[in-house]
Scaffold this active site. Structure first.
Site, PDB file in Angstrom:
ATOM      1  N   CYS A 128       0.842  -1.210   0.000  1.00  0.00           N
ATOM      2  CA  CYS A 128       0.000   0.000   0.000  1.00  0.00           C
ATOM      3  C   CYS A 128       0.876   1.259   0.000  1.00  0.00           C
ATOM      4  CB  CYS A 128      -0.928  -0.012   1.213  1.00  0.00           C
ATOM      5  SG  CYS A 128      -1.796   1.542   1.474  1.00  0.00           S
ATOM      6  N   CYS A 130       0.145   3.633   2.827  1.00  0.00           N
ATOM      7  CA  CYS A 130       0.710   3.186   4.109  1.00  0.00           C
ATOM      8  C   CYS A 130       2.159   3.648   4.252  1.00  0.00           C
ATOM      9  CB  CYS A 130       0.632   1.668   4.223  1.00  0.00           C
ATOM     10  SG  CYS A 130      -1.053   1.006   4.193  1.00  0.00           S
TER      11      CYS A 130
END
Length: 437
Positions: A48, A51
């Site tokens: 991600c 993230c």
């Protein structure tokens, strides 16, 4: 010079090590800690891109909470390693941030900034409803918050409903109790107990007969009548049954048209609040990037748009908005259905939106972590190419077998000489037969 550079690098690495020490890497056993401790947890995946961007912010949050003496622990957990966690806690996107408080968990849905997350953590980790015991304390709270809900009075059935609603909406705003004596003198109550929302420089009282369910009223009133709306607050408005009327402007380079649109929208939110309070949320947005992604098109700034976040639909005015009367006509045309509704969540629009979101996610991944993204996407592609190549270049098994009735090479006798030709029935040819041949 090189020595100075090494010293700076060493100092930075030391800061990173210290700050990252305030964020604990968790495993699936962290649920055991939740019984007696407060935890702010990020659920993430290595692939991600968002993230990776959020990681240093989480470290800053952990360091500041620790310096403040907060009882809240900060951690993160990789859901690709602990796969059961994602389904157990209903994780739908990444990064997901939750605060665990006893048997309750609260989802954070605001901006991914240090200050916003710390404010959320402090608000939710404390008592759901806080008492305002003096005039000075009431004034202090009002000076620090743009919007608060206050219950006025003693014990009652309404107070129980208020506490229940506060538990649900504490993730968004603040809830207090107070006596009549600590309220500003400008506040006039017709009856007690009462619930008031203080915002926009004034206050509004809850009326059960007119406003209906208390939770519904709080959900509707938890935004200012007019404010700067970002992508996070706009996403939350999908939960409301309201349309969102936006002036989309460029705050860095404000034009006369931008100022006019903002002024008209703000004026409408105050002068026509009672008329539109059930139908519209008013505000403005800085920049058109998010709106362009939402409508999968591009509109030149500044412009006015009405969004229906429930069905991902939108309406644009067909003529230029010059006066408040023009804006009123446009908003009314949306309500009566005469304005053209664009977008929506039909099959084709949904498919197109999924494709655009996937493309945006892939681009973000490569921008944030190019090498990791190449590995993630390159590995399966390489395996597929290898399988296809092996399939195309493989020799069929039947091609390796000799034809029936034929030999792969001349047969040899025991002395290494060619064996004599044999008839089909295995009988050696006679001399006469050889002559005939």
């Amino acid at each position: 010079m090189a020595r100075m550079r090494n010293l700076i690098l060493t100092a930075l690495l030391s800061v990173i090590v210290v700050v990252s020490g305030y964020v604990e890497e968790l495993d699936d056993k962290f649920k055991e800690y939740l019984k007696n401790e407060l935890w702010l947890v990020e659920f993430y995946t290595p692939w991600c891109a968002y993230c990776h961007t959020f990681e240093p912010i989480l470290y800053e949050v952990g360091a500041e909470l620790k310096s403040m003496g907060s009882p809240v622990n900060v951690g993160k957990i990789d859901t690709t390693v602990h796969t059961s966690i994602a389904s157990e806690f209903n994780i739908r996107g990444y990064p997901t941030i939750k605060l665990f408080k006893g048997d309750l968990s609260f989802d954070y849905k605001g901006p991914r900034t240090k200050d916003a997350i710390i404010e959320f953590t402090n608000r939710v980790s404390g008592p759901v409803v806080k008492p305002l015991s003096s005039v000075q304390l009431f004034q202090h709270v009002m000076s620090h918050h743009d919007l608060i809900f206050v219950y006025i009075g003693q014990e009652s059935l309404l107070k129980k409903k208020y506490y229940k609603a506060a538990t649900e909406y504490i993730v968004h705003t603040y809830f207090f109790t107070a006596s009549e004596e600590v309220l500003p003198k400008a506040v006039t109550l017709q009856d007690v107990p009462a619930i008031a929302v203080f915002k926009d420089g004034t206050y509004y009282l809850y009326n059960e007969i007119v406003d209906g369910d208390l939770s519904f009223w709080i959900n509707r009133e938890r935004f200012p009548s007019y404010f700067q709306i970002d992508s996070f607050s706009l996403y939350q408005m999908g939960e409301l049954s309201k349309l969102v009327a936006l002036a989309v402007v460029d705050e860095k380079n404000p034009s006369e048209k931008s100022i006019r649109y903002k002024t008209l929208m703000e004026r409408l939110s105050t002068e026509y609040r009672d008329h539109y309070k059930s139908d519209y949320q008013f505000g403005y947005m800085d920049g058109n990037e998010y709106i362009n992604g939402l409508i999968m098109g591009e509109v030149e700034m500044p412009f006015i748009i009405v969004l229906n976040m429930t069905i991902d639909g939108y309406c644009l005015p067909e003529s230029t908005i010059e006066t408040i009367e023009d804006l009123l006509r446009f908003l009314n045309s949306v309500l009566d259905g005469s304005a053209k509704l664009l977008g929506g969540n039909g099959f084709l629009q949904h498919t197109k939106r999924v494709f655009n979101k996937a493309r945006s996610t892939v681009v973000s991944m490569f921008q944030a972590a190019p090498f990791f993204s190449c590995f993630v996407f390159g590995l399966p592609v390489g395996i597929v190419v290898l399988v296809i190549w092996r399939t195309c270049t493989a020799v069929p098994a039947d091609d390796e077998k000799p034809m029936e009735g034929a030999t792969a090479s001349p047969a040899l006798d025991a002395h290494g000489r060619k064996a004599k030709e044999m008839q089909p029935d295995g009988i050696e040819k006679t001399s006469e037969a050889k002559k005939e041949d």
